[in-house]
Scaffold this motif. Structure first.
Motif, PDB file in Angstrom:
ATOM      1  N   GLN A  47      -3.064  -2.680  10.858  1.00 51.18           N
ATOM      2  CA  GLN A  47      -2.943  -1.667   9.811  1.00 51.18           C
ATOM      3  C   GLN A  47      -1.476  -1.328   9.563  1.00 51.18           C
ATOM      4  N   ASN A  48      -0.698  -1.223  10.629  1.00 51.62           N
ATOM      5  CA  ASN A  48       0.733  -0.935  10.490  1.00 51.62           C
ATOM      6  C   ASN A  48       1.449  -2.077   9.776  1.00 51.62           C
ATOM      7  N   PHE A  49       1.057  -3.316  10.052  1.00 51.00           N
ATOM      8  CA  PHE A  49       1.656  -4.474   9.385  1.00 51.00           C
ATOM      9  C   PHE A  49       1.388  -4.396   7.877  1.00 51.00           C
ATOM     10  N   ILE A  50       0.153  -4.081   7.505  1.00 53.00           N
ATOM     11  CA  ILE A  50      -0.193  -3.966   6.084  1.00 53.00           C
ATOM     12  C   ILE A  50       0.586  -2.839   5.431  1.00 53.00           C
ATOM     13  N   LEU A  51       0.718  -1.707   6.119  1.00 57.89           N
ATOM     14  CA  LEU A  51       1.493  -0.588   5.583  1.00 57.89           C
ATOM     15  C   LEU A  51       2.955  -0.992   5.380  1.00 57.89           C
ATOM     16  N   GLN A  52       3.529  -1.679   6.364  1.00 55.37           N
ATOM     17  CA  GLN A  52       4.911  -2.129   6.258  1.00 55.37           C
ATOM     18  C   GLN A  52       5.058  -3.139   5.110  1.00 55.37           C
ATOM     19  N   PHE A  53       4.084  -4.015   4.940  1.00 51.77           N
ATOM     20  CA  PHE A  53       4.085  -4.980   3.839  1.00 51.77           C
ATOM     21  C   PHE A  53       4.098  -4.244   2.498  1.00 51.77           C
ATOM     22  N   PHE A  54       3.263  -3.229   2.394  1.00 56.40           N
ATOM     23  CA  PHE A  54       3.184  -2.427   1.178  1.00 56.40           C
ATOM     24  C   PHE A  54       4.500  -1.701   0.916  1.00 56.40           C
ATOM     25  N   LEU A  55       5.048  -1.050   1.948  1.00 50.27           N
ATOM     26  CA  LEU A  55       6.283  -0.278   1.792  1.00 50.27           C
ATOM     27  C   LEU A  55       7.500  -1.151   1.506  1.00 50.27           C
ATOM     28  N   SER A  56       7.438  -2.421   1.883  1.00 50.75           N
ATOM     29  CA  SER A  56       8.541  -3.336   1.580  1.00 50.75           C
ATOM     30  C   SER A  56       8.274  -4.103   0.284  1.00 50.75           C
ATOM     31  N   SER A  57       7.353  -3.591  -0.520  1.00 45.90           N
ATOM     32  CA  SER A  57       6.979  -4.189  -1.813  1.00 45.90           C
ATOM     33  C   SER A  57       6.558  -5.649  -1.673  1.00 45.90           C
ATOM     34  N   GLY A  58       5.946  -5.980  -0.562  1.00 48.18           N
ATOM     35  CA  GLY A  58       5.446  -7.333  -0.358  1.00 48.18           C
ATOM     36  C   GLY A  58       6.514  -8.353  -0.007  1.00 48.18           C
ATOM     37  N   SER A  59       7.692  -7.893   0.358  1.00 46.55           N
ATOM     38  CA  SER A  59       8.784  -8.811   0.704  1.00 46.55           C
ATOM     39  C   SER A  59       8.711  -9.188   2.183  1.00 46.55           C
ATOM     40  N   LEU A  60       8.243 -10.403   2.452  1.00 48.98           N
ATOM     41  CA  LEU A  60       8.185 -10.868   3.838  1.00 48.98           C
ATOM     42  C   LEU A  60       9.581 -11.045   4.412  1.00 48.98           C
ATOM     43  N   LYS A  61      10.526 -11.386   3.557  1.00 45.58           N
ATOM     44  CA  LYS A  61      11.918 -11.536   4.002  1.00 45.58           C
ATOM     45  C   LYS A  61      12.439 -10.193   4.524  1.00 45.58           C
ATOM     46  N   GLU A  62      12.181  -9.117   3.788  1.00 42.56           N
ATOM     47  CA  GLU A  62      12.605  -7.788   4.224  1.00 42.56           C
ATOM     48  C   GLU A  62      11.876  -7.374   5.499  1.00 42.56           C
TER      49      GLU A  62
END
Length: 95
Positions: A47-62
């Motif tokens: 869940q935290n990974f998904i939240l972080q993905f969302f908060l980084s606008s889907g940027s895996l690089k970020e």
């Protein structure tokens, strides 16, 4: 700190369902047998990974930079989670 919502039975490890909801304002209670939303069935880490993905606008690089991991490591984690969610979703559809 509020206790974490359990998603598995502490006795037999089967999935739990919600049987009662209560309004904190007026204490109205709704009873029934409600399944947990798919995202709540994921681990706290997922869940935290998904939240972080969302908060980084889907940027895996970020995300890789923030997590201190390589891009391929983060990409593989995302791919694993996608596969897990697809399997869980298919299982729910077939129930």
């Amino acid at each position: 700190m509020k206790p974490k919502l359990p998603i598995h039975c502490p006795s037999c490890e089967s999935s739990l369902s919600v049987s009662q909801l209560t309004c904190e304002t007026c204490q109205t209670q709704v009873s029934g047998n409600f399944s947990l939303p798919l995202l709540l069935k994921l681990s706290e880490e997922e869940q935290n990974f998904i939240l972080q993905f969302f908060l980084s606008s889907g940027s895996l690089k970020e995300m890789a930079i923030q997590m201190g991991n390589s891009y391929p490591t983060v990409r593989n984690k995302l791919d694993d989670m996608i596969e897990k969610i697809k399997k869980t979703q298919n299982k729910l559809v077939n129930e």
